[in-house]
Scaffold this motif. Structure first.
Motif, short mmCIF file in Angstrom:
data_model
loop_
_atom_site.label_atom_id
_atom_site.label_comp_id
_atom_site.label_asym_id
_atom_site.label_seq_id
_atom_site.Cartn_x
_atom_site.Cartn_y
_atom_site.Cartn_z
N SER A 122 0.84 -1.21 0.00
CA SER A 122 0.00 0.00 0.00
C SER A 122 0.87 1.24 0.00
N THR A 123 0.26 2.33 -0.44
CA THR A 123 0.87 3.65 -0.29
C THR A 123 -0.23 4.69 -0.31
N GLN A 285 5.31 5.31 -10.77
CA GLN A 285 6.33 4.35 -11.22
C GLN A 285 6.80 3.48 -10.06
N ALA A 286 7.04 4.11 -8.90
CA ALA A 286 7.52 3.36 -7.75
C ALA A 286 6.48 2.33 -7.29
N VAL A 291 4.62 -3.31 -6.84
CA VAL A 291 3.65 -4.38 -7.12
C VAL A 291 4.30 -5.47 -7.98
N ARG A 292 5.02 -5.05 -9.01
CA ARG A 292 5.65 -6.01 -9.92
C ARG A 292 6.68 -6.89 -9.19
N GLN A 300 8.08 5.30 -0.38
CA GLN A 300 8.42 6.28 0.65
C GLN A 300 7.45 6.24 1.85
N SER A 301 6.30 5.59 1.69
CA SER A 301 5.36 5.48 2.80
C SER A 301 4.34 4.40 2.48
#
Length: 336
Positions: A122-123, A285-286, A291-292, A300-301
């Motif tokens: 999650s983010t 992108q992050a 996930v990939r 970052q969180s």
């Protein structure tokens, strides 16, 4: 993850999603936008046509039931959040939750519990953590004793009550106020740059009855290592803040100013000048890569950490309703 595209759905397809997350997801290699959902059928049709998505829904639960998804981007406004993110987490669908995560602390806690129980990545959309200027400010403050953080946002956006509100963004009870939308941002970047959490919150609003939203909002924090912080939102000055920085952070021996997204000054000396940067794309992108790869460490969180940026604003809002009573943030979370 098998060698196939990351299948994502976007819940909430209005102007914000069409300007940020949808174009980002459409340009990231190895991503398939499998489905879109919005109760606004006009926004849904527009987004589907613009981004070439064939499968659309007006019921998010029906979408989660019908689609084989790897991740959900939840972009609906905070007031519209219900149990959709909970249902996604229970299905093992990784969750990107745009900020603010909820307008009710209890709901945010339920979502957090589902995310942790489901073990999903999650983010929350605190995108500026990815922006190099805030990462540099964090680095510069790492060995400093922070004394006080001052954030200010000054603009001219009055909404006369004589004209009926035409959108949720003009309605205080739905979170259509700068101190809510931008307040969670400012709180999060205060935490990110200083490494401190918010222990206590207090707030006051100046809201003349002829306006839909407050003309000024002032939030006051005590941070976890003793520093103080103020967040100020003023909507009566068309000239803006002038040369004043958004953030001015006082430390033992000086001060650091973050001037928009352009530069950092320490004791009035420019120590960092920023290059153009798209934090929405960097965060999208992050999250796709997390996930990939199955590696949340590149983010970052996460949703759980994001509660610590949401709660002080909701606690301060509660304080303002009670004429500025001081609110213990941890107790506010626990009792929600």
């Amino acid at each position: 993850m098998p060698d196939r595209p990351v299948r994502v759905a976007v819940y909430g397809t209005g102007r914000f999603a069409q300007a940020t997350h949808l174009p980002n997801l459409s340009r990231i290699d190895g991503v398939e936008i499998a489905a879109l959902c919005d109760i606004n059928e006009d926004a849904l049709r527009e987004a589907a046509a613009q981004f070439g998505v064939a499968r659309t829904y007006t019921d998010a639960h029906a979408m989660l039931e019908a689609e084989d998804l790897d991740a959900l981007w939840s972009i609906v406004p905070a007031f519209a959040r219900t149990d959709v993110e909970i249902a996604a987490a229970e299905r093992g669908i990784q969750l990107f939750s745009e900020k603010p995560q909820a307008i009710d602390m209890a709901l945010a806690k339920w979502i957090d519990a589902a995310v942790r129980k489901g073990g999903v990545i999650s983010t929350v959309g605190f995108r500026e953590r990815y922006r190099p200027i805030f990462q540099e400010a964090r680095r510069l403050l790492r060995d400093k004793r922070v004394v006080h953080v001052r954030f200010q946002q000054i603009s001219h956006n009055p909404k006369p009550a004589a004209a009926p509100p035409t959108a949720w963004s003009h309605q205080v009870e739905k979170g259509g106020v700068r101190f809510f939308d931008w307040g969670v941002h400012a709180t999060d970047y205060t935490r990110f740059m200083t490494g401190q959490d918010v222990l206590k919150a207090q707030a006051f609003l100046y809201h003349p009855e002829e306006y839909h939203t407050p003309l000024s909002s002032s939030f006051h924090y005590q941070l976890s290592e003793g520093a103080t912080a103020t967040l100020t939102f003023i909507e009566s000055d068309p000239t803006g803040p002038g040369e004043e920085p958004y953030f001015k952070i006082y430390f033992d021996g000086g001060r650091l100013g973050v001037f928009g997204y352009e530069r950092i000054e320490v004791n009035d000396e420019v120590v960092y000048e920023a290059n153009p940067f798209d934090p929405w794309l960097a965060q999208d992108q992050a999250f796709v890569e997390a996930v990939r790869s199955g590696d949340p460490g590149i983010l970052q969180s996460d949703y759980h950490d994001g509660l610590r940026s949401l709660a002080p604003i909701l606690a301060g809002w509660d304080s303002a309703r009670r004429e500025g009573d001081l609110v213990d943030v941890e107790r506010f979370i626990e009792e929600a």
